[in-house]
Design an enzyme around this catalytic site. Structure first.
Site, PDB file in Angstrom:
ATOM      1  N   VAL A  71      36.575   5.246 -14.231  1.00  0.00           N
ATOM      2  CA  VAL A  71      36.008   3.998 -13.735  1.00  0.00           C
ATOM      3  C   VAL A  71      34.762   3.691 -14.558  1.00  0.00           C
ATOM      4  O   VAL A  71      33.839   4.504 -14.621  1.00  0.00           O
ATOM      5  CB  VAL A  71      35.641   4.093 -12.244  1.00  0.00           C
ATOM      6  CG1 VAL A  71      34.958   2.813 -11.772  1.00  0.00           C
ATOM      7  CG2 VAL A  71      36.878   4.363 -11.404  1.00  0.00           C
ATOM      8  N   GLY A 303      39.742  -3.143  -6.619  1.00  0.00           N
ATOM      9  CA  GLY A 303      39.246  -2.664  -7.903  1.00  0.00           C
ATOM     10  C   GLY A 303      39.098  -1.156  -7.867  1.00  0.00           C
ATOM     11  O   GLY A 303      39.818  -0.451  -7.157  1.00  0.00           O
ATOM     12  N   GLU A 304      38.167  -0.643  -8.671  1.00  0.00           N
ATOM     13  CA  GLU A 304      37.865   0.796  -8.756  1.00  0.00           C
ATOM     14  C   GLU A 304      38.978   1.602  -9.428  1.00  0.00           C
ATOM     15  O   GLU A 304      38.845   2.812  -9.577  1.00  0.00           O
ATOM     16  CB  GLU A 304      37.615   1.416  -7.372  1.00  0.00           C
ATOM     17  CG  GLU A 304      36.527   0.782  -6.560  1.00  0.00           C
ATOM     18  CD  GLU A 304      36.357   1.437  -5.187  1.00  0.00           C
ATOM     19  OE1 GLU A 304      37.079   2.419  -4.898  1.00  0.00           O
ATOM     20  OE2 GLU A 304      35.509   0.970  -4.407  1.00  0.00           O
ATOM     21  N   GLY A 305      40.088   0.982  -9.789  1.00  0.00           N
ATOM     22  CA  GLY A 305      41.250   1.729 -10.255  1.00  0.00           C
ATOM     23  C   GLY A 305      42.175   2.115  -9.122  1.00  0.00           C
ATOM     24  O   GLY A 305      43.130   2.881  -9.315  1.00  0.00           O
TER      25      GLY A 305
END
Length: 336
Positions: A71, A303-305
């Site tokens: 990230v 988000g964040e992966g």
């Protein structure tokens, strides 16, 4: 030493000697798929993913020995325009949360078997406001790209990419709008919680910035509009390509981060799949424009992966079937 260690200009990146997919390995993997105890193509996308992995690992029996998730975090000068309801201090606070294991991405990486690292990119020095001037200098872009490349571990079997940065949904929409046109409003979503007035403001700021940088194309979109985390994601994607590491991109912001690579040469993303389609309305439009089909659709927009980490489980399942199923001959089952 990374693929970008000695690169001194963005133009030079397009001249890099990068590997292509191994078609012989892909053909061998497809032949194996067609010999397994199932009707041809009955596992659908799982079969495609297995062949995709084979083509980049260069073997008909691809495997995930080490999954890495990274990230990247950055801050953005355009936040001075009020495009986000949260202060930029939240970026650093969330980085600390990642590092202490308290975020969704930590849990999803643990569940899917990925090693997570977080790279904070000069959070105390936001980029410039792209609606007024270039977001970064070429030197700043190259520095962030190199740091992205350096984050990729050489022994990685598959790389998951994610991001964190207050204001970066505005950057994503601006990159998509700059590359694919339409109207700014079509690319804007709620982000981290914008109301209708906030979305309208974001669209106005994006319109102003993209008009200012109307001549920016390809990798110059990073200097004109991008952020450090977007540049770092591009650097990581290039390093993964140089090492033949398949990549799982996350949602809208992560996919938009690689738009400069796509705009320069779509083949630069041939080793990338997209983990999920975000609930952000611009993501489906962006995927269609880039010809990418997401692995999952879970109505996520974190988000964040997070979506990419979740998709890793599907990828693992695809390879378990590919490598573990018996062939018709092995099982003594008659073929039609």
């Amino acid at each position: 030493m990374t693929i970008l260690s000695e690169v001194t200009s963005l133009d030079a990146i397009l001249g890099l000697d990068l590997p292509s997919a191994d078609q012989a390995a892909a053909n061998a993997a497809l032949e194996r798929q067609n010999s397994l105890t199932k009707p041809p193509a009955s596992l659908g996308r799982l079969e495609d993913l297995a062949v995709f992995m084979a083509s980049w690992q260069g073997t008909d029996r691809p495997a995930i020995k080490a999954a890495q998730a990274v990230v990247f975090a950055g801050n953005h000068g355009v936040c001075d325009k009020g495009v986000n309801p949260f202060p930029q201090a939240v970026t650093a606070q969330m980085v600390a949360n990642f590092e202490h294991g308290g975020a969704a991405i930590n849990q999803l990486c643990r569940a899917s078997g990925a090693d997570l690292s977080v790279v904070a990119l000069d959070l105390d020095t936001p980029t410039q406001d792209f609606s007024e001037k270039d977001a970064m200098t070429e030197a700043e872009v190259l520095d962030a790209m190199r740091r992205g490349a350096e984050a990729v571990k050489p022994d990685t079997s598959v790389l998951i990419l994610g991001e964190m940065g207050i204001g970066n949904s505005t950057i994503a929409a601006a990159l998509a709008f700059a590359a694919f046109g339409g109207t700014a409003a079509e690319w804007v979503g709620r982000g981290t919680g914008s109301d209708e007035a906030g979305k309208s403001l974001k669209a106005q700021v994006i319109e102003q910035g993209v008009t200012l940088h109307k001549d920016a194309k390809g990798l110059s979109l990073l200097t004109a509009i991008g952020g450090r985390e977007q540049a770092a994601i591009c650097g990581a994607v290039l390093e993964a390509r140089a090492r033949r590491i398949p990549v799982i991109l996350d949602g809208y912001i992560c996919t938009a981060a690689v738009v400069p690579l796509f705009d320069a040469n779509p083949d630069l993303l041939a080793h990338c799949v997209v983990g999920h389609v975000s609930a952000e309305p611009g993501h489906r439009k962006l995927l269609d424009a880039m010809g990418k089909e997401p692995i999952l659709a879970m109505n996520m927009a974190l988000g964040e992966g997070s979506g990419a980490a979740l998709a890793l489980g599907v990828l693992r399942a695809a390879l378990e079937c590919h490598n573990g199923m018996a062939t018709f001959a092995e099982a003594g089952v008659s073929e039609a």
